[in-house]
Design a protein around this motif. Structure first.
Motif, mmCIF file in Angstrom:
data_model
loop_
_atom_site.group_PDB
_atom_site.id
_atom_site.type_symbol
_atom_site.label_atom_id
_atom_site.label_comp_id
_atom_site.label_asym_id
_atom_site.label_seq_id
_atom_site.Cartn_x
_atom_site.Cartn_y
_atom_site.Cartn_z
ATOM 1 N N LEU A 112 0.829 -1.205 0.000
ATOM 2 C CA LEU A 112 0.000 0.000 0.000
ATOM 3 C C LEU A 112 0.864 1.256 0.000
ATOM 4 C CD1 LEU A 112 -2.834 1.281 0.204
ATOM 5 C CD2 LEU A 112 -2.603 1.140 2.695
ATOM 6 N N ILE A 113 1.951 1.247 0.762
ATOM 7 C CA ILE A 113 2.859 2.392 0.772
ATOM 8 C C ILE A 113 3.404 2.646 -0.623
ATOM 9 C CG2 ILE A 113 5.108 3.232 1.573
ATOM 10 C CD1 ILE A 113 4.589 1.819 4.228
ATOM 11 N N GLU A 114 3.876 1.594 -1.260
ATOM 12 C CA GLU A 114 4.454 1.760 -2.600
ATOM 13 C C GLU A 114 3.401 2.226 -3.599
ATOM 14 O OE1 GLU A 114 7.686 1.690 -3.277
ATOM 15 O OE2 GLU A 114 7.857 1.452 -1.123
ATOM 16 N N MET A 115 2.200 1.671 -3.527
ATOM 17 C CA MET A 115 1.130 2.073 -4.441
ATOM 18 C C MET A 115 0.784 3.546 -4.239
ATOM 19 S SD MET A 115 -2.621 0.388 -5.113
ATOM 20 C CE MET A 115 -3.268 0.745 -3.474
ATOM 21 N N THR A 116 0.723 3.972 -2.978
ATOM 22 C CA THR A 116 0.391 5.365 -2.684
ATOM 23 C C THR A 116 1.449 6.302 -3.246
ATOM 24 O OG1 THR A 116 -0.692 4.650 -0.634
ATOM 25 C CG2 THR A 116 -0.206 6.994 -0.864
ATOM 26 N N ARG A 117 2.714 5.924 -3.107
ATOM 27 C CA ARG A 117 3.795 6.767 -3.628
ATOM 28 C C ARG A 117 3.652 6.985 -5.141
ATOM 29 N NH1 ARG A 117 8.828 7.450 -1.059
ATOM 30 N NH2 ARG A 117 8.841 6.885 1.135
ATOM 31 N N THR A 118 3.229 5.953 -5.854
ATOM 32 C CA THR A 118 3.081 6.090 -7.311
ATOM 33 C C THR A 118 1.896 6.965 -7.691
ATOM 34 O OG1 THR A 118 1.674 4.113 -7.582
ATOM 35 C CG2 THR A 118 4.077 3.790 -7.625
ATOM 36 N N ARG A 119 0.954 7.180 -6.751
ATOM 37 C CA ARG A 119 -0.246 7.952 -7.062
ATOM 38 C C ARG A 119 -0.193 9.393 -6.554
ATOM 39 N NH1 ARG A 119 -4.751 5.479 -8.427
ATOM 40 N NH2 ARG A 119 -5.074 7.516 -9.415
ATOM 41 N N LEU A 120 0.864 9.777 -5.863
ATOM 42 C CA LEU A 120 0.930 11.127 -5.301
ATOM 43 C C LEU A 120 0.740 12.203 -6.366
ATOM 44 C CD1 LEU A 120 3.845 10.896 -2.691
ATOM 45 C CD2 LEU A 120 1.386 11.012 -2.239
ATOM 46 N N GLY A 142 7.930 11.998 6.174
ATOM 47 C CA GLY A 142 6.676 11.732 5.469
ATOM 48 C C GLY A 142 5.956 12.970 4.975
ATOM 49 N N PRO A 143 5.704 13.968 5.833
ATOM 50 C CA PRO A 143 5.004 15.171 5.361
ATOM 51 C C PRO A 143 5.716 15.857 4.195
ATOM 52 C CG PRO A 143 4.990 15.090 7.746
ATOM 53 C CD PRO A 143 5.896 13.980 7.296
ATOM 54 N N LYS A 144 7.052 15.913 4.236
ATOM 55 C CA LYS A 144 7.791 16.556 3.149
ATOM 56 C C LYS A 144 7.669 15.752 1.855
ATOM 57 C CE LYS A 144 11.489 16.615 5.741
ATOM 58 N NZ LYS A 144 12.886 16.802 6.207
ATOM 59 N N ILE A 145 7.682 14.426 1.970
ATOM 60 C CA ILE A 145 7.535 13.581 0.780
ATOM 61 C C ILE A 145 6.185 13.814 0.120
ATOM 62 C CG2 ILE A 145 7.275 11.183 0.015
ATOM 63 C CD1 ILE A 145 9.367 10.446 2.164
ATOM 64 N N ILE A 146 5.140 13.874 0.931
ATOM 65 C CA ILE A 146 3.799 14.091 0.386
ATOM 66 C C ILE A 146 3.678 15.485 -0.216
ATOM 67 C CG2 ILE A 146 1.350 14.306 0.993
ATOM 68 C CD1 ILE A 146 1.883 12.133 3.147
ATOM 69 N N ARG A 147 4.131 16.486 0.513
ATOM 70 C CA ARG A 147 4.031 17.865 0.013
ATOM 71 C C ARG A 147 4.754 18.030 -1.323
ATOM 72 N NH1 ARG A 147 6.059 22.532 3.921
ATOM 73 N NH2 ARG A 147 8.029 21.410 3.580
ATOM 74 N N ALA A 148 5.925 17.398 -1.449
ATOM 75 C CA ALA A 148 6.689 17.521 -2.689
ATOM 76 C C ALA A 148 6.092 16.689 -3.820
ATOM 77 C CB ALA A 148 8.137 17.096 -2.450
ATOM 78 N N GLY A 149 5.377 15.609 -3.487
ATOM 79 C CA GLY A 149 4.932 14.679 -4.514
ATOM 80 C C GLY A 149 3.574 14.967 -5.113
ATOM 81 N N ILE A 150 2.703 15.680 -4.385
ATOM 82 C CA ILE A 150 1.352 15.893 -4.894
ATOM 83 C C ILE A 150 1.296 17.118 -5.795
ATOM 84 C CG2 ILE A 150 0.318 14.761 -2.906
ATOM 85 C CD1 ILE A 150 -0.375 17.482 -1.774
ATOM 86 N N ALA A 151 0.229 17.194 -6.612
ATOM 87 C CA ALA A 151 0.085 18.275 -7.588
ATOM 88 C C ALA A 151 -0.681 19.470 -7.041
ATOM 89 C CB ALA A 151 -0.620 17.739 -8.829
#
Length: 203
Positions: A112-120, A142-151
């Motif tokens: 699930l973690i890996e799948m989520t990373r591909t969908r950010l 984690g917060p920085k990874i999400i902030r940088a990865g989403i559109a």
């Protein structure tokens, strides 16, 4: 897949009553919230992610080795320990969470973690991330990874840091401030929609 399907089903139930939803997810629930936002961009107003489990403290061991050695792990280790993560000692004594999980479930969680990373990159909803600096369950990256990865546009991406709680933000020592932060954010989003719907007035 079962976790995502259950979350999708619950969201569809809400969409029978409203045009858009705000999703709040804690830990692994934060990953499900991100996937729902990626799959249903027109239906999601915003997200609140509390200590999202997008990165674990020891990613080399937990996310790579365990997956490569999956058959060996399943034969040797049937359970994965889930120790309570509180600063508040009273909460540790009364903790009612599961204290272990089957290894099959943990391996699914890594998937699930890996799948989520591909969908950010498919997530564009406004979001608030709340995270404690004393969290021992998930990585503080984690917060920085999400902030940088989403559109999502930069002005709609917020991170609120807490300093005293463990992973269980909604039950630990700062629980009132955490809850008030979430309620305030949700009410801001609701008021914004009321303004758009009613001109300059707020219901």
């Amino acid at each position: 897949r079962d976790w995502v399907s259950d979350a999708e089903r619950a969201m569809r139930g809400l969409l029978n009553e409203a045009k858009k939803v705000i999703i709040i997810g804690h830990g692994m629930g934060g990953l499900l919230a991100l996937i729902l936002a990626a799959n249903n961009r027109d239906s999601i107003d915003s997200l609140v992610l509390a200590a999202p489990s997008i990165e674990l403290p020891n990613p080399v061991w937990t996310q790579i080795r365990l997956q490569v050695l999956q058959p060996m792990v399943q034969q040797t280790f049937r359970r994965w320990s889930l120790p309570p993560d509180y600063t508040d000692r009273k909460q540790r004594k009364t903790d009612s969470n599961y204290h272990w999980a089957p290894m099959d479930t943990i391996l699914s969680f890594f998937e699930l973690i890996e799948m989520t990373r591909t969908r950010l990159k498919d997530v564009s909803a406004p979001l608030l991330i709340i995270q404690s600096k004393r969290d021992a369950t998930v990585s503080l990256d984690g917060p920085k990874i999400i902030r940088a990865g989403i559109a999502t546009p930069p002005e709609w991406k917020q991170i609120k840091w807490f300093t005293q709680s463990g992973h269980e933000l909604f039950r630990d020592i700062e629980r009132e401030e955490v809850t008030n932060t979430v309620v305030h954010y949700v009410m801001e989003r609701v008021d914004r929609h009321d303004i758009h719907r009613n001109g300059n007035s707020v219901k």
